[in-house]
Design a protein around this motif. Structure first.
Motif, short mmCIF file in Angstrom:
data_model
loop_
_atom_site.label_atom_id
_atom_site.label_comp_id
_atom_site.label_asym_id
_atom_site.label_seq_id
_atom_site.Cartn_x
_atom_site.Cartn_y
_atom_site.Cartn_z
N SER A 129 30.25 -29.05 15.01
CA SER A 129 29.57 -27.89 15.57
C SER A 129 28.67 -28.29 16.74
N ALA A 130 27.97 -29.40 16.60
CA ALA A 130 27.11 -29.89 17.68
C ALA A 130 27.94 -30.28 18.89
N ALA A 131 29.07 -30.93 18.67
CA ALA A 131 29.95 -31.32 19.78
C ALA A 131 30.51 -30.10 20.48
N SER A 132 30.87 -29.10 19.70
CA SER A 132 31.40 -27.86 20.27
C SER A 132 30.33 -27.14 21.09
N THR A 133 29.11 -27.09 20.57
CA THR A 133 28.00 -26.47 21.29
C THR A 133 27.73 -27.22 22.58
N TRP A 134 27.77 -28.55 22.52
CA TRP A 134 27.54 -29.37 23.71
C TRP A 134 28.58 -29.05 24.77
N ARG A 135 29.87 -28.98 24.37
CA ARG A 135 30.94 -28.67 25.33
C ARG A 135 30.78 -27.28 25.92
N ILE A 136 30.39 -26.31 25.10
CA ILE A 136 30.18 -24.94 25.59
C ILE A 136 29.05 -24.92 26.61
N THR A 166 20.66 -41.26 35.52
CA THR A 166 22.02 -40.81 35.26
C THR A 166 22.71 -41.71 34.24
N LYS A 167 22.44 -43.00 34.28
CA LYS A 167 23.03 -43.89 33.29
C LYS A 167 22.48 -43.57 31.91
N LYS A 168 21.19 -43.27 31.81
CA LYS A 168 20.60 -42.89 30.53
C LYS A 168 21.23 -41.61 30.02
N GLY A 169 21.43 -40.65 30.93
CA GLY A 169 22.00 -39.37 30.56
C GLY A 169 23.42 -39.52 30.01
N VAL A 170 24.21 -40.32 30.66
CA VAL A 170 25.59 -40.51 30.24
C VAL A 170 25.64 -41.24 28.90
N LYS A 171 24.82 -42.26 28.72
CA LYS A 171 24.81 -42.98 27.47
C LYS A 171 24.37 -42.10 26.32
N GLY A 172 23.49 -41.13 26.60
CA GLY A 172 23.00 -40.25 25.55
C GLY A 172 23.96 -39.13 25.19
N SER A 173 24.99 -38.93 26.00
CA SER A 173 25.91 -37.81 25.74
C SER A 173 26.96 -38.18 24.73
N ALA A 212 27.91 -27.46 28.39
CA ALA A 212 28.34 -28.23 29.58
C ALA A 212 29.23 -27.36 30.46
N ARG A 213 30.15 -26.65 29.85
CA ARG A 213 31.05 -25.77 30.60
C ARG A 213 30.28 -24.65 31.29
N ALA A 214 29.31 -24.09 30.59
CA ALA A 214 28.50 -23.00 31.17
C ALA A 214 27.73 -23.48 32.39
N LEU A 215 27.18 -24.68 32.33
CA LEU A 215 26.44 -25.22 33.47
C LEU A 215 27.35 -25.40 34.68
N GLY A 231 31.33 -33.11 31.70
CA GLY A 231 30.12 -33.10 30.89
C GLY A 231 28.95 -33.80 31.56
N LEU A 232 29.22 -34.56 32.62
CA LEU A 232 28.19 -35.34 33.29
C LEU A 232 27.01 -34.49 33.79
N PRO A 233 27.24 -33.37 34.47
CA PRO A 233 26.08 -32.57 34.91
C PRO A 233 25.19 -32.14 33.74
N TYR A 234 25.81 -31.77 32.63
CA TYR A 234 25.02 -31.34 31.46
C TYR A 234 24.24 -32.51 30.87
N ALA A 235 24.87 -33.68 30.81
CA ALA A 235 24.17 -34.87 30.29
C ALA A 235 22.96 -35.20 31.15
N ILE A 236 23.13 -35.09 32.46
CA ILE A 236 22.02 -35.35 33.37
C ILE A 236 20.94 -34.29 33.18
N ARG A 237 21.35 -33.03 33.05
CA ARG A 237 20.36 -31.96 32.84
C ARG A 237 19.55 -32.21 31.58
N GLU A 238 20.19 -32.63 30.52
CA GLU A 238 19.49 -32.90 29.27
C GLU A 238 18.53 -34.08 29.42
N ALA A 239 18.96 -35.13 30.10
CA ALA A 239 18.12 -36.31 30.29
C ALA A 239 16.94 -36.02 31.22
N ALA A 240 17.17 -35.14 32.21
CA ALA A 240 16.14 -34.85 33.21
C ALA A 240 15.30 -33.63 32.87
#
Length: 79
Positions: A7-14, A72-79, A16-19, A47-56
């Motif tokens: 469910s968390a992965a699905s929410t993350w993808r949704i 950006t490296k932190k954001g990607v590693k955290g995704s 990310a897609r919305a962004l 998913g990269l833009p969303y990962a960066i948004r979450e990290a930033a």
């Protein structure tokens, strides 16, 4: 994958897609994903833009311009 993890992965993808699809407010998210898509697998690239948004804690241009190098490296590693 457990139910809550799926469910968390699905929410993350949704999210990310919305962004990436929010061209009115974040056209740069789409551009970033397009550029990344030429260098990596599509699911990671889009998913990269969303990962960066979450990290930033934001994705407006002012927030992105104030990011320290390496976020950006932190954001990607955290995704």
């Amino acid at each position: 994958m457990s139910g809550s993890a799926a469910s968390a992965a699905s929410t993350w993808r949704i999210n990310a897609r919305a962004l990436v699809n929010d061209l009115e407010r974040y056209p740069h998210a789409f551009v970033l994903a397009c550029i990344a898509d030429r260098q990596t697998k599509a699911d990671i690239a889009w998913g990269l833009p969303y990962a960066i948004r979450e990290a930033a804690s934001g994705f407006d241009l002012d927030t992105l311009l104030r990011l320290p190098k390496g976020i950006t490296k932190k954001g990607v590693k955290g995704s």
